[in-house]
Design an enzyme around this catalytic site. Structure first.
Site, PDB file in Angstrom:
ATOM      1  NE  ARG A 179      -2.251  -1.266   3.623  1.00 40.73           N
ATOM      2  CZ  ARG A 179      -1.770  -0.426   4.507  1.00 40.73           C
ATOM      3  NH1 ARG A 179      -1.947   0.876   4.367  1.00 40.73           N
ATOM      4  NH2 ARG A 179      -1.137  -0.860   5.578  1.00 40.73           N
TER       5      ARG A 179
ATOM      6  CE1 TYR B  71       2.290  -7.226  -4.264  1.00 39.03           C
ATOM      7  CE2 TYR B  71       1.393  -6.254  -2.266  1.00 39.03           C
ATOM      8  CZ  TYR B  71       2.101  -7.260  -2.899  1.00 39.03           C
ATOM      9  OH  TYR B  71       2.619  -8.294  -2.164  1.00 39.03           O
TER      10      TYR B  71
ATOM     11  CE  LYS C 149      -6.802  -3.983   5.223  1.00 39.03           C
ATOM     12  NZ  LYS C 149      -5.504  -4.521   5.233  1.00 39.03           N
TER      13      LYS C 149
ATOM     14  CG  HIS D 233      -6.875  -3.554  10.014  1.00 32.01           C
ATOM     15  ND1 HIS D 233      -5.607  -3.023  10.115  1.00 32.01           N
ATOM     16  CD2 HIS D 233      -6.781  -4.564   9.122  1.00 32.01           C
ATOM     17  CE1 HIS D 233      -4.784  -3.690   9.322  1.00 32.01           C
ATOM     18  NE2 HIS D 233      -5.472  -4.625   8.712  1.00 32.01           N
TER      19      HIS D 233
ATOM     20  CB  SER E 167      -0.492  -3.595   7.988  1.00 32.03           C
ATOM     21  OG  SER E 167      -1.694  -2.929   7.673  1.00 32.03           O
TER      22      SER E 167
ATOM     23  CB  CYS F   6       1.082  -6.259  14.006  1.00 34.35           C
ATOM     24  SG  CYS F   6       2.164  -4.878  13.638  1.00 34.35           S
TER      25      CYS F   6
ATOM     26  CG  ASP G  69      -6.923  -7.724   6.809  1.00 35.36           C
ATOM     27  OD1 ASP G  69      -5.956  -7.499   7.564  1.00 35.36           O
ATOM     28  OD2 ASP G  69      -7.196  -6.982   5.849  1.00 35.36           O
TER      29      ASP G  69
ATOM     30  NE  ARG H  60       0.536  -8.443   2.463  1.00 39.60           N
ATOM     31  CZ  ARG H  60      -0.021  -8.165   3.628  1.00 39.60           C
ATOM     32  NH1 ARG H  60      -1.061  -8.844   4.062  1.00 39.60           N
ATOM     33  NH2 ARG H  60       0.449  -7.190   4.389  1.00 39.60           N
TER      34      ARG H  60
HETATM   35  P1  GTP Z   1      -1.863  -7.793   7.417  1.00 39.25           P
HETATM   36  O1  GTP Z   1      -2.300  -8.854   6.469  1.00 39.25           O
HETATM   37  O2  GTP Z   1      -0.851  -6.857   6.848  1.00 39.25           O
HETATM   38  O3  GTP Z   1      -2.999  -7.034   8.009  1.00 39.25           O
HETATM   39  O4  GTP Z   1      -1.012  -8.539   8.567  1.00 39.25           O
HETATM   40  P2  GTP Z   1      -1.398  -9.449   9.831  1.00 39.25           P
HETATM   41  O5  GTP Z   1      -1.746  -8.586  10.987  1.00 39.25           O
HETATM   42  O6  GTP Z   1      -2.385 -10.486   9.437  1.00 39.25           O
HETATM   43  O7  GTP Z   1       0.009 -10.132  10.193  1.00 39.25           O
HETATM   44  P3  GTP Z   1       0.502 -11.649  10.071  1.00 39.25           P
HETATM   45  O8  GTP Z   1      -0.265 -12.578  10.940  1.00 39.25           O
HETATM   46  O9  GTP Z   1       0.570 -11.998   8.635  1.00 39.25           O
HETATM   47  O10 GTP Z   1       1.964 -11.546  10.672  1.00 39.25           O
HETATM   48  C1  GTP Z   1       2.933 -10.686  10.148  1.00 39.25           C
HETATM   49  C2  GTP Z   1       4.299 -11.083  10.613  1.00 39.25           C
HETATM   50  O11 GTP Z   1       4.346 -11.122  12.049  1.00 39.25           O
HETATM   51  C3  GTP Z   1       4.733 -12.458  10.109  1.00 39.25           C
HETATM   52  O12 GTP Z   1       6.053 -12.386   9.671  1.00 39.25           O
HETATM   53  C4  GTP Z   1       4.620 -13.321  11.340  1.00 39.25           C
HETATM   54  O13 GTP Z   1       5.532 -14.375  11.307  1.00 39.25           O
HETATM   55  C5  GTP Z   1       4.880 -12.354  12.499  1.00 39.25           C
HETATM   56  N1  GTP Z   1       4.141 -12.775  13.721  1.00 39.25           N
HETATM   57  C6  GTP Z   1       2.828 -13.097  13.808  1.00 39.25           C
HETATM   58  N2  GTP Z   1       2.483 -13.481  15.061  1.00 39.25           N
HETATM   59  C7  GTP Z   1       3.610 -13.398  15.797  1.00 39.25           C
HETATM   60  C8  GTP Z   1       3.901 -13.660  17.182  1.00 39.25           C
HETATM   61  O14 GTP Z   1       3.048 -14.050  17.992  1.00 39.25           O
HETATM   62  N3  GTP Z   1       5.181 -13.416  17.586  1.00 39.25           N
HETATM   63  C9  GTP Z   1       6.154 -12.984  16.713  1.00 39.25           C
HETATM   64  N4  GTP Z   1       7.365 -12.785  17.190  1.00 39.25           N
HETATM   65  N5  GTP Z   1       5.919 -12.742  15.408  1.00 39.25           N
HETATM   66  C10 GTP Z   1       4.661 -12.943  14.950  1.00 39.25           C
HETATM   67  C1  SPV Z   2      -2.667  -4.578   5.272  1.00 37.83           C
HETATM   68  O1  SPV Z   2      -1.757  -3.846   4.861  1.00 37.83           O
HETATM   69  O2  SPV Z   2      -3.232  -4.395   6.374  1.00 37.83           O
HETATM   70  C2  SPV Z   2      -3.100  -5.742   4.471  1.00 37.83           C
HETATM   71  C3  SPV Z   2      -2.558  -5.895   3.128  1.00 37.83           C
HETATM   72  O3  SPV Z   2      -3.934  -6.517   4.916  1.00 37.83           O
HETATM   73  S1  SPV Z   2      -3.382  -4.904   1.990  1.00 37.83           S
HETATM   74  O4  SPV Z   2      -4.475  -5.694   1.401  1.00 37.83           O
HETATM   75  O5  SPV Z   2      -2.400  -4.572   0.942  1.00 37.83           O
HETATM   76  O6  SPV Z   2      -3.933  -3.747   2.601  1.00 37.83           O
HETATM   77 MN    MN Z   3      -4.571  -5.950   7.017  1.00 36.91          MN
END
Ligand code: GTP
Ligand code: SPV
Ligand code: MN
Length: 618
Positions: free
Chosen positions: A73, A215, A224, A244, A266, A268, A291, A387
């Site tokens: 984004r 993207y 979003k 979110h 995002s 996290c 999400d 992704r």
């Molecule tokens: P968006 O799709 O961008 O909204 O992201 P998300 O909030 O769904 O994050 P996601 O679960 O994909 O995790 C993002 C990154 O954080 C990855 O590289 C994970 O491996 C890492 N991660 C997720 N959960 C944990 C955790 O409990 N501890 C640690 N250390 N890292 C984590």
């Molecule tokens: C985020 O950035 O929180 C995502 C990926 O879930 S996107 O769809 O690119 O916004």
């Molecule tokens: Mn997201």
């Protein structure tokens, strides 16, 4: 499907207007069928944009490599465009709608030349649910069509549901790369230069225009743009919440079920938490959303969360058989991978997949890449925001109620972010207002999910900073209003602040995270039932040190560090909120949240006063 088959005169008129402006070679109305999806993928394989993966290892799956300028984004090019700048507020970029529409109309002129224009009629939320919203995305990107087919409900059923005059959110998208006669993409990801990229939300008339990027959230406009930015405006007007947030179902060893939502910025950990496999005996977690959640009151006075997507657009790096086997299983077939590395035998690879890169792989730029573990500076083979787009129904832990049109009643809402220090593993708010305060002060280390955000800790209220479609001060007030509207305050979800990302002095994770986060969910579950072991602290209600079972490798000392209040750290944190964060919202910052800030600061002050030594000092 032909445009003439659509009975909705308003939609047909708009499609014709866009076609006259953008001059595509052909207009195609998407049906969402498998044959259509397969045909589009085949076309992109032929034009060199997609690489088919090994059918034995990743059946039905493809890999795309995007342009290095188009990998996430772009918040600097994202606009909330409404007549009054104050309505966009301090967290959004703003351009006057008349000016922005003129600029973008100029860019859209002839921009689909040499391409097909696709009309995607999609529903966010189950088709026909009173709470769902229909959008129509017009795009010249086959990649977008295929992703939208996985991520949303597309096609004939939605078109029928729209009828002759149903409401829809118009979403116009172009990659901004017309083709000359006889020209093809030839393996080059189409997009426009940064200064021509715009992701615009005309919030007065609820219209989305996106130009120049192909993207993720810039281009898949249901996600979003519609389900958060435009939906947040509709939600404010209609008295609900568009957030979110992941939605998970948790079942305890006695078979008792609760639903929890969690808002983390995002990248996290939402996808990971939504799919976690508990490391505690007898507990089970299932996924409804990874999400986005739309929340509103049910007839029984409880807050219900509905899942609006049908797929996961998940972060690839860090996803392994150990960290998230459910995500790997969801993405084991019929999946679109973007910007991950390609192995010699046409499988995928990324950093943190759980094994070393097998020999020389092709990195996300398309170049040969050999892992050099000794080189800590080596550029990654997979882009940090690479992704997978995978259908939700392929996820082994998807909950049976994931597409229930009423949603599910929420017991707890978690807020969190990446915080190496200060914020404890978990604490619970004293009330909805205190919980809104915790959401409003969420901060996180910046991740790769947005291209253009300076590194460091940034405040990301409710993990919604980039996604609130109006003035964030009004958004805080809306949260307070939703709480005040509860029939009975005791029916409201309890609100928690969690932090899986505490680090030791030498930069190691203090908490193992992932499946072990179930230990925290267990305490949350118990808090909702009133059976948790708790202690009252200046910042809220916390677990006693023995309330959460220690995971392997976490010492009692670590646990104390994770579960104690860093009084001095919190004082600094709140000073930053008082001096830098809240003032940003000026008069719009609700007094009720300033009052909570005063209250928590007073409690911290009291806690840091030296203890009196004996009765004579009283
Ligand atoms: P968006 O799709 O961008 O909204 O992201 P998300 O909030 O769904 O994050 P996601 O679960 O994909 O995790 C993002 C990154 O954080 C990855 O590289 C994970 O491996 C890492 N991660 C997720 N959960 C944990 C955790 O409990 N501890 C640690 N250390 N890292 C984590
Ligand atoms: C985020 O950035 O929180 C995502 C990926 O879930 S996107 O769809 O690119 O916004
Ligand atoms: Mn997201």
């Amino acid at each position: 499907m032909k445009l003439s088959e659509i009975k909705h005169a308003g939609l047909v008129k708009w499609v014709n207007e866009v076609a006259a402006l953008t001059t595509p070679d052909e207009v195609v109305v998407c049906t969402g069928s498998k044959a259509e999806y397969d045909g589009l993928i085949e076309g992109m394989v032929k034009s060199g944009l997609a690489t088919r993966l090994n059918p034995e290892k990743k059946p039905g799956s493809v890999l795309f490599r995007s342009d290095p300028s188009d990998v996430a984004r772009v918040e600097k090019r994202t606009y909330i465009s409404c007549a009054k700048q104050e309505d966009a507020g301090p967290t959004n970029n703003w351009i006057d709608p008349v000016e922005l529409k003129a600029t973008m109309t100029g860019l859209y002129k002839g921009c689909m030349k040499g391409r097909k224009m696709y009309v995607i009629v999609f529903s966010m939320g189950p088709v026909g649910s009173a709470f769902s919203k229909i959008g129509v995305e017009i795009t010249d990107s086959e990649y977008v069509v295929c992703n939208m087919i996985i991520m949303t409900r597309v096609g004939t059923k939605v078109i029928e549901n729209l009828g002759t005059d149903g409401y829809f959110v118009p979403c116009l998208h172009s990659v901004g790369k017309p083709l000359a006669a006889g020209e093809a993409d030839n393996g080059v990801w189409p997009c426009a230069p940064m200064e021509h990229k715009y992701i615009a939300h005309f919030t007065d008339d609820k219209v989305i225009w996106s130009y120049g990027s192909g993207y993720g959230g810039n281009a898949l406009l249901g996600k979003k743009c519609l389900a958060l930015r435009i939906a947040s405006v509709l939600a404010r007007d209609e008295g609900w919440l568009a957030e979110h947030m992941l939605i998970l179902k948790i079942t305890n060893p006695e078979g008792k079920v609760k639903y929890i939502t969690a808002a983390f910025p995002s990248a996290c950990g939402k996808t990971n938490l939504a799919m976690l496999i508990p490391t505690i005996e007898g507990w089970k977690v299932e996924t409804l959303s990874d999400d986005i959640a739309w929340l509103r009151y049910g007839k029984d006075g409880r807050l219900y969360a509905m899942s609006v997507e049908t797929g996961f657009f998940g972060v690839a790096p860090g996803t392994s058989a150990k960290s998230n086997p459910n995500a790997l299983a969801a993405a084991s077939k019929n999946t679109i991978f973007t910007n991950v590395a390609l192995t010699e035998d046409k499988d995928i690879w990324w950093e943190g997949i759980g094994y070393d890169a097998p020999g020389t792989v092709i990195d996300w730029h398309g170049n040969p890449w050999t892992q050099d573990k000794a080189n800590k500076e080596q550029a990654p083979a997979a882009h940090p925001n690479s992704r997978f787009t995978a259908p939700a129904e392929q996820c082994p832990c998807v909950a049976k109620e994931w597409n229930d049109p009423k949603g599910v009643p929420v017991s707890a809402i978690l807020f969190g972010g990446r915080r190496p220090s200060t914020i404890p593993l978990v604490h619970m708010s004293r009330s909805w207002t205190h919980g809104t305060f915790l959401g409003s002060i969420v901060g996180s280390e910046v991740t790769a999910a947005a291209l253009d955000v300076a590194s460091g800790i940034r405040r990301d209220p409710m993990a919604m900073k980039p996604f609130i479609g109006y003035n964030a001060g009004d958004y805080f007030q809306h949260w307070l209003d939703v709480g005040a509207a509860a029939k009975d305050q005791s029916l409201l979800p309890k609100i928690f602040y969690v932090n899986w990302f505490r680090k030791t002095q030498d930069g190691k994770w203090l908490w193992p995270g992932y499946g072990d986060n179930s230990r925290v969910l267990k305490w949350v579950f118990e808090c909702c039932d009133g059976t948790a072991k708790t202690v009252d602290t200046p910042i809220g209600i916390m677990p006693t040190v023995d309330a959460i079972d220690r995971p392997e490798g976490v010492s009692e000392e670590d646990m104390k560090a994770l579960l104690s209040v860093d009084v001095e750290g919190w004082k600094k944190e709140l000073e930053d909120v008082r001096k830098n964060h809240y003032p940003e919202f000026g008069d719009k910052m609700p007094k009720a949240l300033w009052d909570v800030l005063d209250d928590v600061e007073a409690r911290l002050d009291k806690a840091s006063k030296p203890r009196r030594c004996c009765h004579c000092c009283k």
